[in-house]
Scaffold this motif. Structure first.
Motif, mmCIF file in Angstrom:
data_model
loop_
_atom_site.group_PDB
_atom_site.id
_atom_site.type_symbol
_atom_site.label_atom_id
_atom_site.label_comp_id
_atom_site.label_asym_id
_atom_site.label_seq_id
_atom_site.Cartn_x
_atom_site.Cartn_y
_atom_site.Cartn_z
ATOM 1 N N TYR A 45 9.919 8.197 -2.668
ATOM 2 C CA TYR A 45 9.034 7.095 -2.326
ATOM 3 C C TYR A 45 7.648 7.414 -2.875
ATOM 4 O O TYR A 45 6.914 8.225 -2.296
ATOM 5 N N GLU A 47 4.706 5.942 -3.121
ATOM 6 C CA GLU A 47 3.504 5.755 -2.307
ATOM 7 C C GLU A 47 3.428 6.779 -1.181
ATOM 8 O O GLU A 47 2.350 7.292 -0.858
ATOM 9 N N LEU A 48 4.568 7.091 -0.575
ATOM 10 C CA LEU A 48 4.566 8.102 0.471
ATOM 11 C C LEU A 48 4.245 9.487 -0.091
ATOM 12 O O LEU A 48 3.617 10.312 0.586
ATOM 13 N N VAL A 51 0.538 9.596 -0.256
ATOM 14 C CA VAL A 51 -0.036 9.770 1.079
ATOM 15 C C VAL A 51 0.171 11.215 1.558
ATOM 16 O O VAL A 51 -0.720 11.824 2.150
ATOM 17 N N PHE A 52 1.333 11.760 1.279
ATOM 18 C CA PHE A 52 1.663 13.134 1.652
ATOM 19 C C PHE A 52 0.636 14.112 1.073
ATOM 20 O O PHE A 52 0.109 14.980 1.778
ATOM 21 N N ILE A 68 0.592 12.420 8.154
ATOM 22 C CA ILE A 68 1.079 11.254 7.436
ATOM 23 C C ILE A 68 1.528 10.192 8.446
ATOM 24 O O ILE A 68 2.235 10.497 9.406
ATOM 25 N N CYS A 69 1.042 8.985 8.236
ATOM 26 C CA CYS A 69 1.387 7.860 9.113
ATOM 27 C C CYS A 69 1.092 8.180 10.577
ATOM 28 O O CYS A 69 1.868 7.825 11.477
ATOM 29 N N THR A 198 10.682 13.758 0.372
ATOM 30 C CA THR A 198 11.658 12.933 1.100
ATOM 31 C C THR A 198 12.396 13.764 2.142
ATOM 32 O O THR A 198 12.557 13.353 3.297
ATOM 33 N N LEU A 201 10.259 14.545 5.162
ATOM 34 C CA LEU A 201 10.097 13.370 6.022
ATOM 35 C C LEU A 201 11.377 13.081 6.809
ATOM 36 O O LEU A 201 11.315 12.651 7.972
ATOM 37 N N LEU A 208 12.080 5.693 7.155
ATOM 38 C CA LEU A 208 11.881 5.351 5.744
ATOM 39 C C LEU A 208 12.535 4.024 5.369
ATOM 40 O O LEU A 208 12.512 3.632 4.199
ATOM 41 N N GLU A 211 10.399 1.444 3.466
ATOM 42 C CA GLU A 211 9.617 1.949 2.341
ATOM 43 C C GLU A 211 10.323 1.628 1.019
ATOM 44 O O GLU A 211 11.553 1.552 0.961
#
Length: 277
Positions: A45, A47-48, A51-52, A68-69, A198, A201, A208, A211
């Motif tokens: 992902y 975008e994630l 962010v990570f 994250i989030c 991934t 997460l 997910l 996402e």
């Protein structure tokens, strides 16, 4: 800072294919307990991933810390085993450095990896490496320590890391991966280890489902299809490297079209160190 930062086009290794006659490099990787990590086949992902890396740091205790989030994660030594059977033990190496306790001779190490017809030359391209050394180099630049371009270039750090692996020097891979993450994060480089992100997460129960994922395609796999690009062919059921009449000084990957606009840090490592690991 991270919006639009490129995410490295990753590879997943098909370990069963490399059990065929002619391949030996995978035995060295197995000694390092890297099979699960090299063979991870998960969507990622983009975008994630960005962010990570935005909120990534290493704590004074050597743990990987991410927010994250709205959720905080601390990955300690034992957690790496749960993530992908990565063992926190061995020599702690940092990308771009050669520890003084290592008995490393760059010229001797490189000579052991080269074809006879290029011995003594100023080698810069992986096409000059013997087959199993070339495959180790490929594994390094695409999976173990991925970079965004110049895949065929042989850097001093590449030679050192291949030498460590070939001499069964057990490397602390979680430590090395964390250091590479931070180097890429802090030096405006393409972001590596998208599949590992991934997996982290997943282990920490992130949802997910909504996402936007990128599923792995044929070009994401390190397997039989990769052999033609590396000039490796099966002769009488044994895989062998076919030496070209004219060496190709360009990248040997299809990924280059996508990634070669992004620069790689050119690491200037010190001269051979005459100490013992």
């Amino acid at each position: 800072m991270f919006h639009g930062r490129p995410v490295i086009s990753l590879k997943a290794m098909h370990s069963l294919f490399f059990a065929a006659p002619g391949f030996e490099f995978q035995n060295l990787l197995n000694f390092q307990h890297l099979q699960p990590f090299l063979g991870m086949k998960l969507p990622y992902y983009e975008e994630l991933v960005r962010v990570f890396y935005t909120n990534l740091k290493i704590t004074p205790l050597g743990e990987l810390a991410i927010e994250i989030c709205g959720k905080r994660i601390h990955i300690n030594e034992m957690d790496w085993m749960n993530i992908d059977d990565l063992r926190y033990g061995g020599v702690k190496l940092t990308p771009g450095t050669i520890p003084e306790e290592c008995n490393f001779d760059r010229a001797l190490a490189l000579s052991s990896m080269l074809h006879e017809d290029v011995q003594g030359q100023n080698v810069r391209n992986a096409s000059s490496l013997k087959m199993n050394d070339r495959l180790l180099h490929y594994t390094r630049v695409h999976i173990l320590c991925p970079r965004g371009s110049n895949f065929a270039q042989v850097l001093n750090e590449d030679i050192f890391m291949l030498w460590c692996i070939k001499n069964n020097i057990m490397i602390n891979w979680p430590h090395y991966i964390m250091q590479h993450m931070m180097k890429c994060r802090d030096n405006n480089m393409s972001l590596p280890y998208a599949i590992l992100v991934t997996r982290i997460l997943q282990v920490y129960d992130f949802d997910l489902e909504n996402e936007q994922e990128v599923n792995l395609g044929w070009n994401h796999y390190f397997d039989k299809k990769s052999m033609t690009k590396l000039n490796i062919f099966q002769v009488n059921d044994v895989w062998q490297l076919r030496r070209p009449q004219v060496e190709d000084e360009g990248d040997d990957e299809e990924d280059n079209c996508h990634n070669n606009m992004f620069k790689v840090l050119n690491l200037n490592l010190q001269s051979p160190v005459k100490l013992k690991c």
